[in-house]
Design an enzyme around this catalytic site. Structure first.
Site, mmCIF file in Angstrom:
data_model
loop_
_atom_site.group_PDB
_atom_site.id
_atom_site.type_symbol
_atom_site.label_atom_id
_atom_site.label_comp_id
_atom_site.label_asym_id
_atom_site.label_seq_id
_atom_site.Cartn_x
_atom_site.Cartn_y
_atom_site.Cartn_z
ATOM 1 C CE LYS A 1 -40.136 60.442 -3.277
ATOM 2 N NZ LYS A 1 -40.334 59.419 -2.251
ATOM 3 C CG ASN B 1 -20.486 12.068 -14.064
ATOM 4 O OD1 ASN B 1 -21.688 12.291 -13.919
ATOM 5 N ND2 ASN B 1 -19.818 11.205 -13.317
ATOM 6 C CB SER C 1 -31.181 18.892 -12.946
ATOM 7 O OG SER C 1 -30.852 17.922 -13.910
ATOM 8 C CB THR D 1 -12.164 62.510 -2.275
ATOM 9 O OG1 THR D 1 -11.913 63.675 -1.495
ATOM 10 C CG2 THR D 1 -11.406 62.606 -3.594
ATOM 11 C CG ASN E 1 -39.710 57.407 -5.820
ATOM 12 O OD1 ASN E 1 -39.313 58.464 -5.337
ATOM 13 N ND2 ASN E 1 -40.792 56.781 -5.384
ATOM 14 C CD GLU F 1 -34.375 53.714 -4.987
ATOM 15 O OE1 GLU F 1 -34.773 53.156 -3.957
ATOM 16 O OE2 GLU F 1 -34.954 54.672 -5.503
ATOM 17 C CE LYS G 1 -26.529 21.397 -14.925
ATOM 18 N NZ LYS G 1 -25.835 21.073 -13.683
ATOM 19 C CD GLN H 1 -29.226 17.936 -10.537
ATOM 20 O OE1 GLN H 1 -28.984 16.972 -11.253
ATOM 21 N NE2 GLN H 1 -30.268 17.965 -9.733
ATOM 22 C CE1 TYR I 1 -22.081 15.968 -11.643
ATOM 23 C CE2 TYR I 1 -22.831 13.993 -10.531
ATOM 24 C CZ TYR I 1 -23.095 15.232 -11.081
ATOM 25 O OH TYR I 1 -24.367 15.727 -11.060
HETATM 26 N N1 ARG Z 1 -28.200 16.576 -13.795
HETATM 27 C C1 ARG Z 1 -26.824 16.275 -13.492
HETATM 28 C C2 ARG Z 1 -26.049 17.572 -13.197
HETATM 29 O O1 ARG Z 1 -26.542 18.596 -13.544
HETATM 30 C C3 ARG Z 1 -26.212 15.578 -14.641
HETATM 31 C C4 ARG Z 1 -25.094 14.665 -14.295
HETATM 32 C C5 ARG Z 1 -25.606 13.458 -13.640
HETATM 33 N N2 ARG Z 1 -24.552 12.558 -13.306
HETATM 34 C C6 ARG Z 1 -24.700 11.628 -12.361
HETATM 35 N N3 ARG Z 1 -23.680 10.869 -12.146
HETATM 36 N N4 ARG Z 1 -25.790 11.538 -11.657
HETATM 37 O O2 ARG Z 1 -25.017 17.561 -12.621
#
Ligand code: ARG
Length: 460
Positions: free
Chosen positions: A282, A109, A22, A154, A284, A289, A324, A321, A316
């Site tokens: 034109k 976690n 990640s 309206t 625009n 938009e 994000k 993940q 978890y």
């Molecule tokens: N990169 C993970 C996330 O964004 C971090 C947590 C990882 N935890 C695990 N038990 N693999 O969620």
């Protein structure tokens, strides 16, 4: 090196490693990750869970890492599994075995749950400033145009006269509520999950409240399973971001219409318009938009996280993940939209004459004509019908209510007199709409004043 060596005989397959990693997106949370770790290590030292001297060493080194990242002296290693792995690895590289004590009584976690909260809280500040800047631009434009008569619609049919200032302030009100929604969701976001561990808390004598206090948070989560599983705060933020985009997309749509030759109510500055590659004439409204289009993207981000979170068991799961990128994308998009929208609106020129001319057509004073009869004692339903007949006569004869002779009025209802022409005069119709929240120039100025009082409180 991953953090989870020992049990494994092989390293992770190369493609799987990329799939699992990640760091390409959670690298954004480097500073928040370090801040969380500084608080955690400080608490570990205070509680005697690790030696105070080791905790001091960890904290000092983490601060150096933060500074090095900030000034570019240290680059994030994009082959690390995630930002937590990178920071811990760098720490251990710098201070050896002491660094290995940082993760005592913590899991990634609860760490990632904290990092995301801290990152989003920081971004909320940026977002709030962008919302406020747009509100300021709207309020100033509304003040400049407090008495510019325009048709209110309206069903996109001309309905009753309003003022451009009043129309603009409707959007300022929406954005003010968006700000409130942000403040509200921040209350629940500013809670520390640290101490939840992987899922079942920990046996160490942590001082969770102290960590929260060090981080400037409101308190700690009450349940360890919930602490690591909860992403409501990201969903609430995404919902708020989506509502902001609903508002911006409606405003954008109106700007697009107002720029057309059919309306010609406003003209955008060249710096916020684009041309066509083939049609030389034109100009625009691409920016408006794009804002309208990006609303779809932000709603998609909300949908993404709702769907990721739906039905996953406690606690978890790696699915999470995926939280994000969705929330980062929505934040970036909304901030960019707000920051482009504000100067686009600020530099737009308003064509008051065209607005007024549009208001003069379409019988938007018909309700005022009916109200005139009501003031003379006629029940509203009868007054409505009489006015409807007058409008039909005007359409037949190609006249307006202003140019229709008094004899036609009297033929429909003998309560009509010469003063009806004053009652249906466009400026009069607007001026009389003085009920609180109304479009009269007087009300617009009062609303501007009220808005400015709220804006003054922002800076306190
Ligand atoms: N990169 C993970 C996330 O964004 C971090 C947590 C990882 N935890 C695990 N038990 N693999 O969620």
């Amino acid at each position: 090196m991953p953090l989870w060596t020992g049990r494994f005989k092989k390293s992770l397959d190369k493609k799987t490693n990329d799939f699992n990693s990640s760091i390409p997106f959670d690298c954004r949370m480097a500073q928040q990750d370090i801040r969380g770790s500084v608080a955690h290590a400080t608490m570990l030292g205070k509680q005697g869970i690790i030696d105070k001297s080791e905790s001091d060493k960890i904290v000092a080194s983490l601060k150096e890492i933060a500074a090095d990242l900030e000034c570019g002296a240290l680059e994030i290693d994009m082959t690390a599994e995630d930002i937590h792995t990178f920071v811990e690895g760098e720490l251990t590289k710098r201070i050896g075995d002491s660094g290995k004590r940082l993760h005592t009584a913590r899991s990634r976690n609860d760490q990632v749950a904290l990092d995301l909260r801290l990152y989003l809280l920081d971004q909320c500040k940026v977002l709030e400033e962008s919302v406020k800047s747009l509100i300021e631009v709207i309020v100033n434009k509304a003040e400049e145009n407090y008495d510019a008569v325009m048709p209110g619609y309206t069903h996109l049919q001309r309905a009753q006269p309003v003022t451009f200032g009043h129309h603009l302030l409707a959007y300022a009100n929406m954005l003010m509520r968006d700000l409130d929604r942000l403040y509200d969701c921040k209350k629940r976001m500013a809670v520390s999950p640290l101490g939840s561990g992987a899922l079942a808390g920990t046996t160490y004598p942590l001082d969770r409240e102290y960590v929260a206090e060090l981080l400037g948070l409101n308190g700690v989560s009450d349940n360890s399973l919930d602490g690591v599983s909860d992403r409501d705060y990201a969903l609430e933020l995404l919902s708020t971001l989506s509502i902001i985009m609903v508002h911006l997309s409606r405003f954008a749509e109106e700007i697009i219409a107002w720029c057309s030759w059919e309306f010609k109510f406003i003209e955008l500055d060249d710096a916020f318009s684009t041309g066509s590659s083939i049609m030389p004439q034109k100009k625009n409204p691409d920016i408006a938009e794009l804002v309208r289009g990006k609303a779809g993207r932000v709603f998609g981000d909300l949908q993404t996280l709702l769907t990721v979170m739906k039905g996953i068991p406690l606690a978890y799961n790696k699915d999470m993940q995926e939280d994000k990128e969705a929330v980062f994308d929505a934040l970036d998009t909304v901030i960019m939209c707000l920051d482009t929208f504000a100067p686009m609106l600020e530099t737009a020129t308003v064509n008051r004459e065209n607005m007024r001319n549009a208001a003069a057509k379409g019988f938007i004073n018909a309700t005022d004509c009916a109200d005139y009869l009501v003031y003379k004692g006629l029940p509203f339903r009868d007054a409505y019908k009489a006015t409807g007949m007058l409008v039909a006569t005007c359409i037949d004869k190609g006249l307006t209510l202003e140019t229709l002779p008094i004899s036609e009025y009297k033929a429909v209802c003998d309560l009509f007199d010469e003063d009806v022409y004053t009652a249906i005069d466009l400026d009069e119709c607007v001026k009389k709409r003085t009920v609180k929240g109304g479009p009269s120039p007087e009300c617009v100025l009062a609303e501007v004043k009220a808005m400015k009082t709220k804006m003054d409180n922002w800076n306190k």
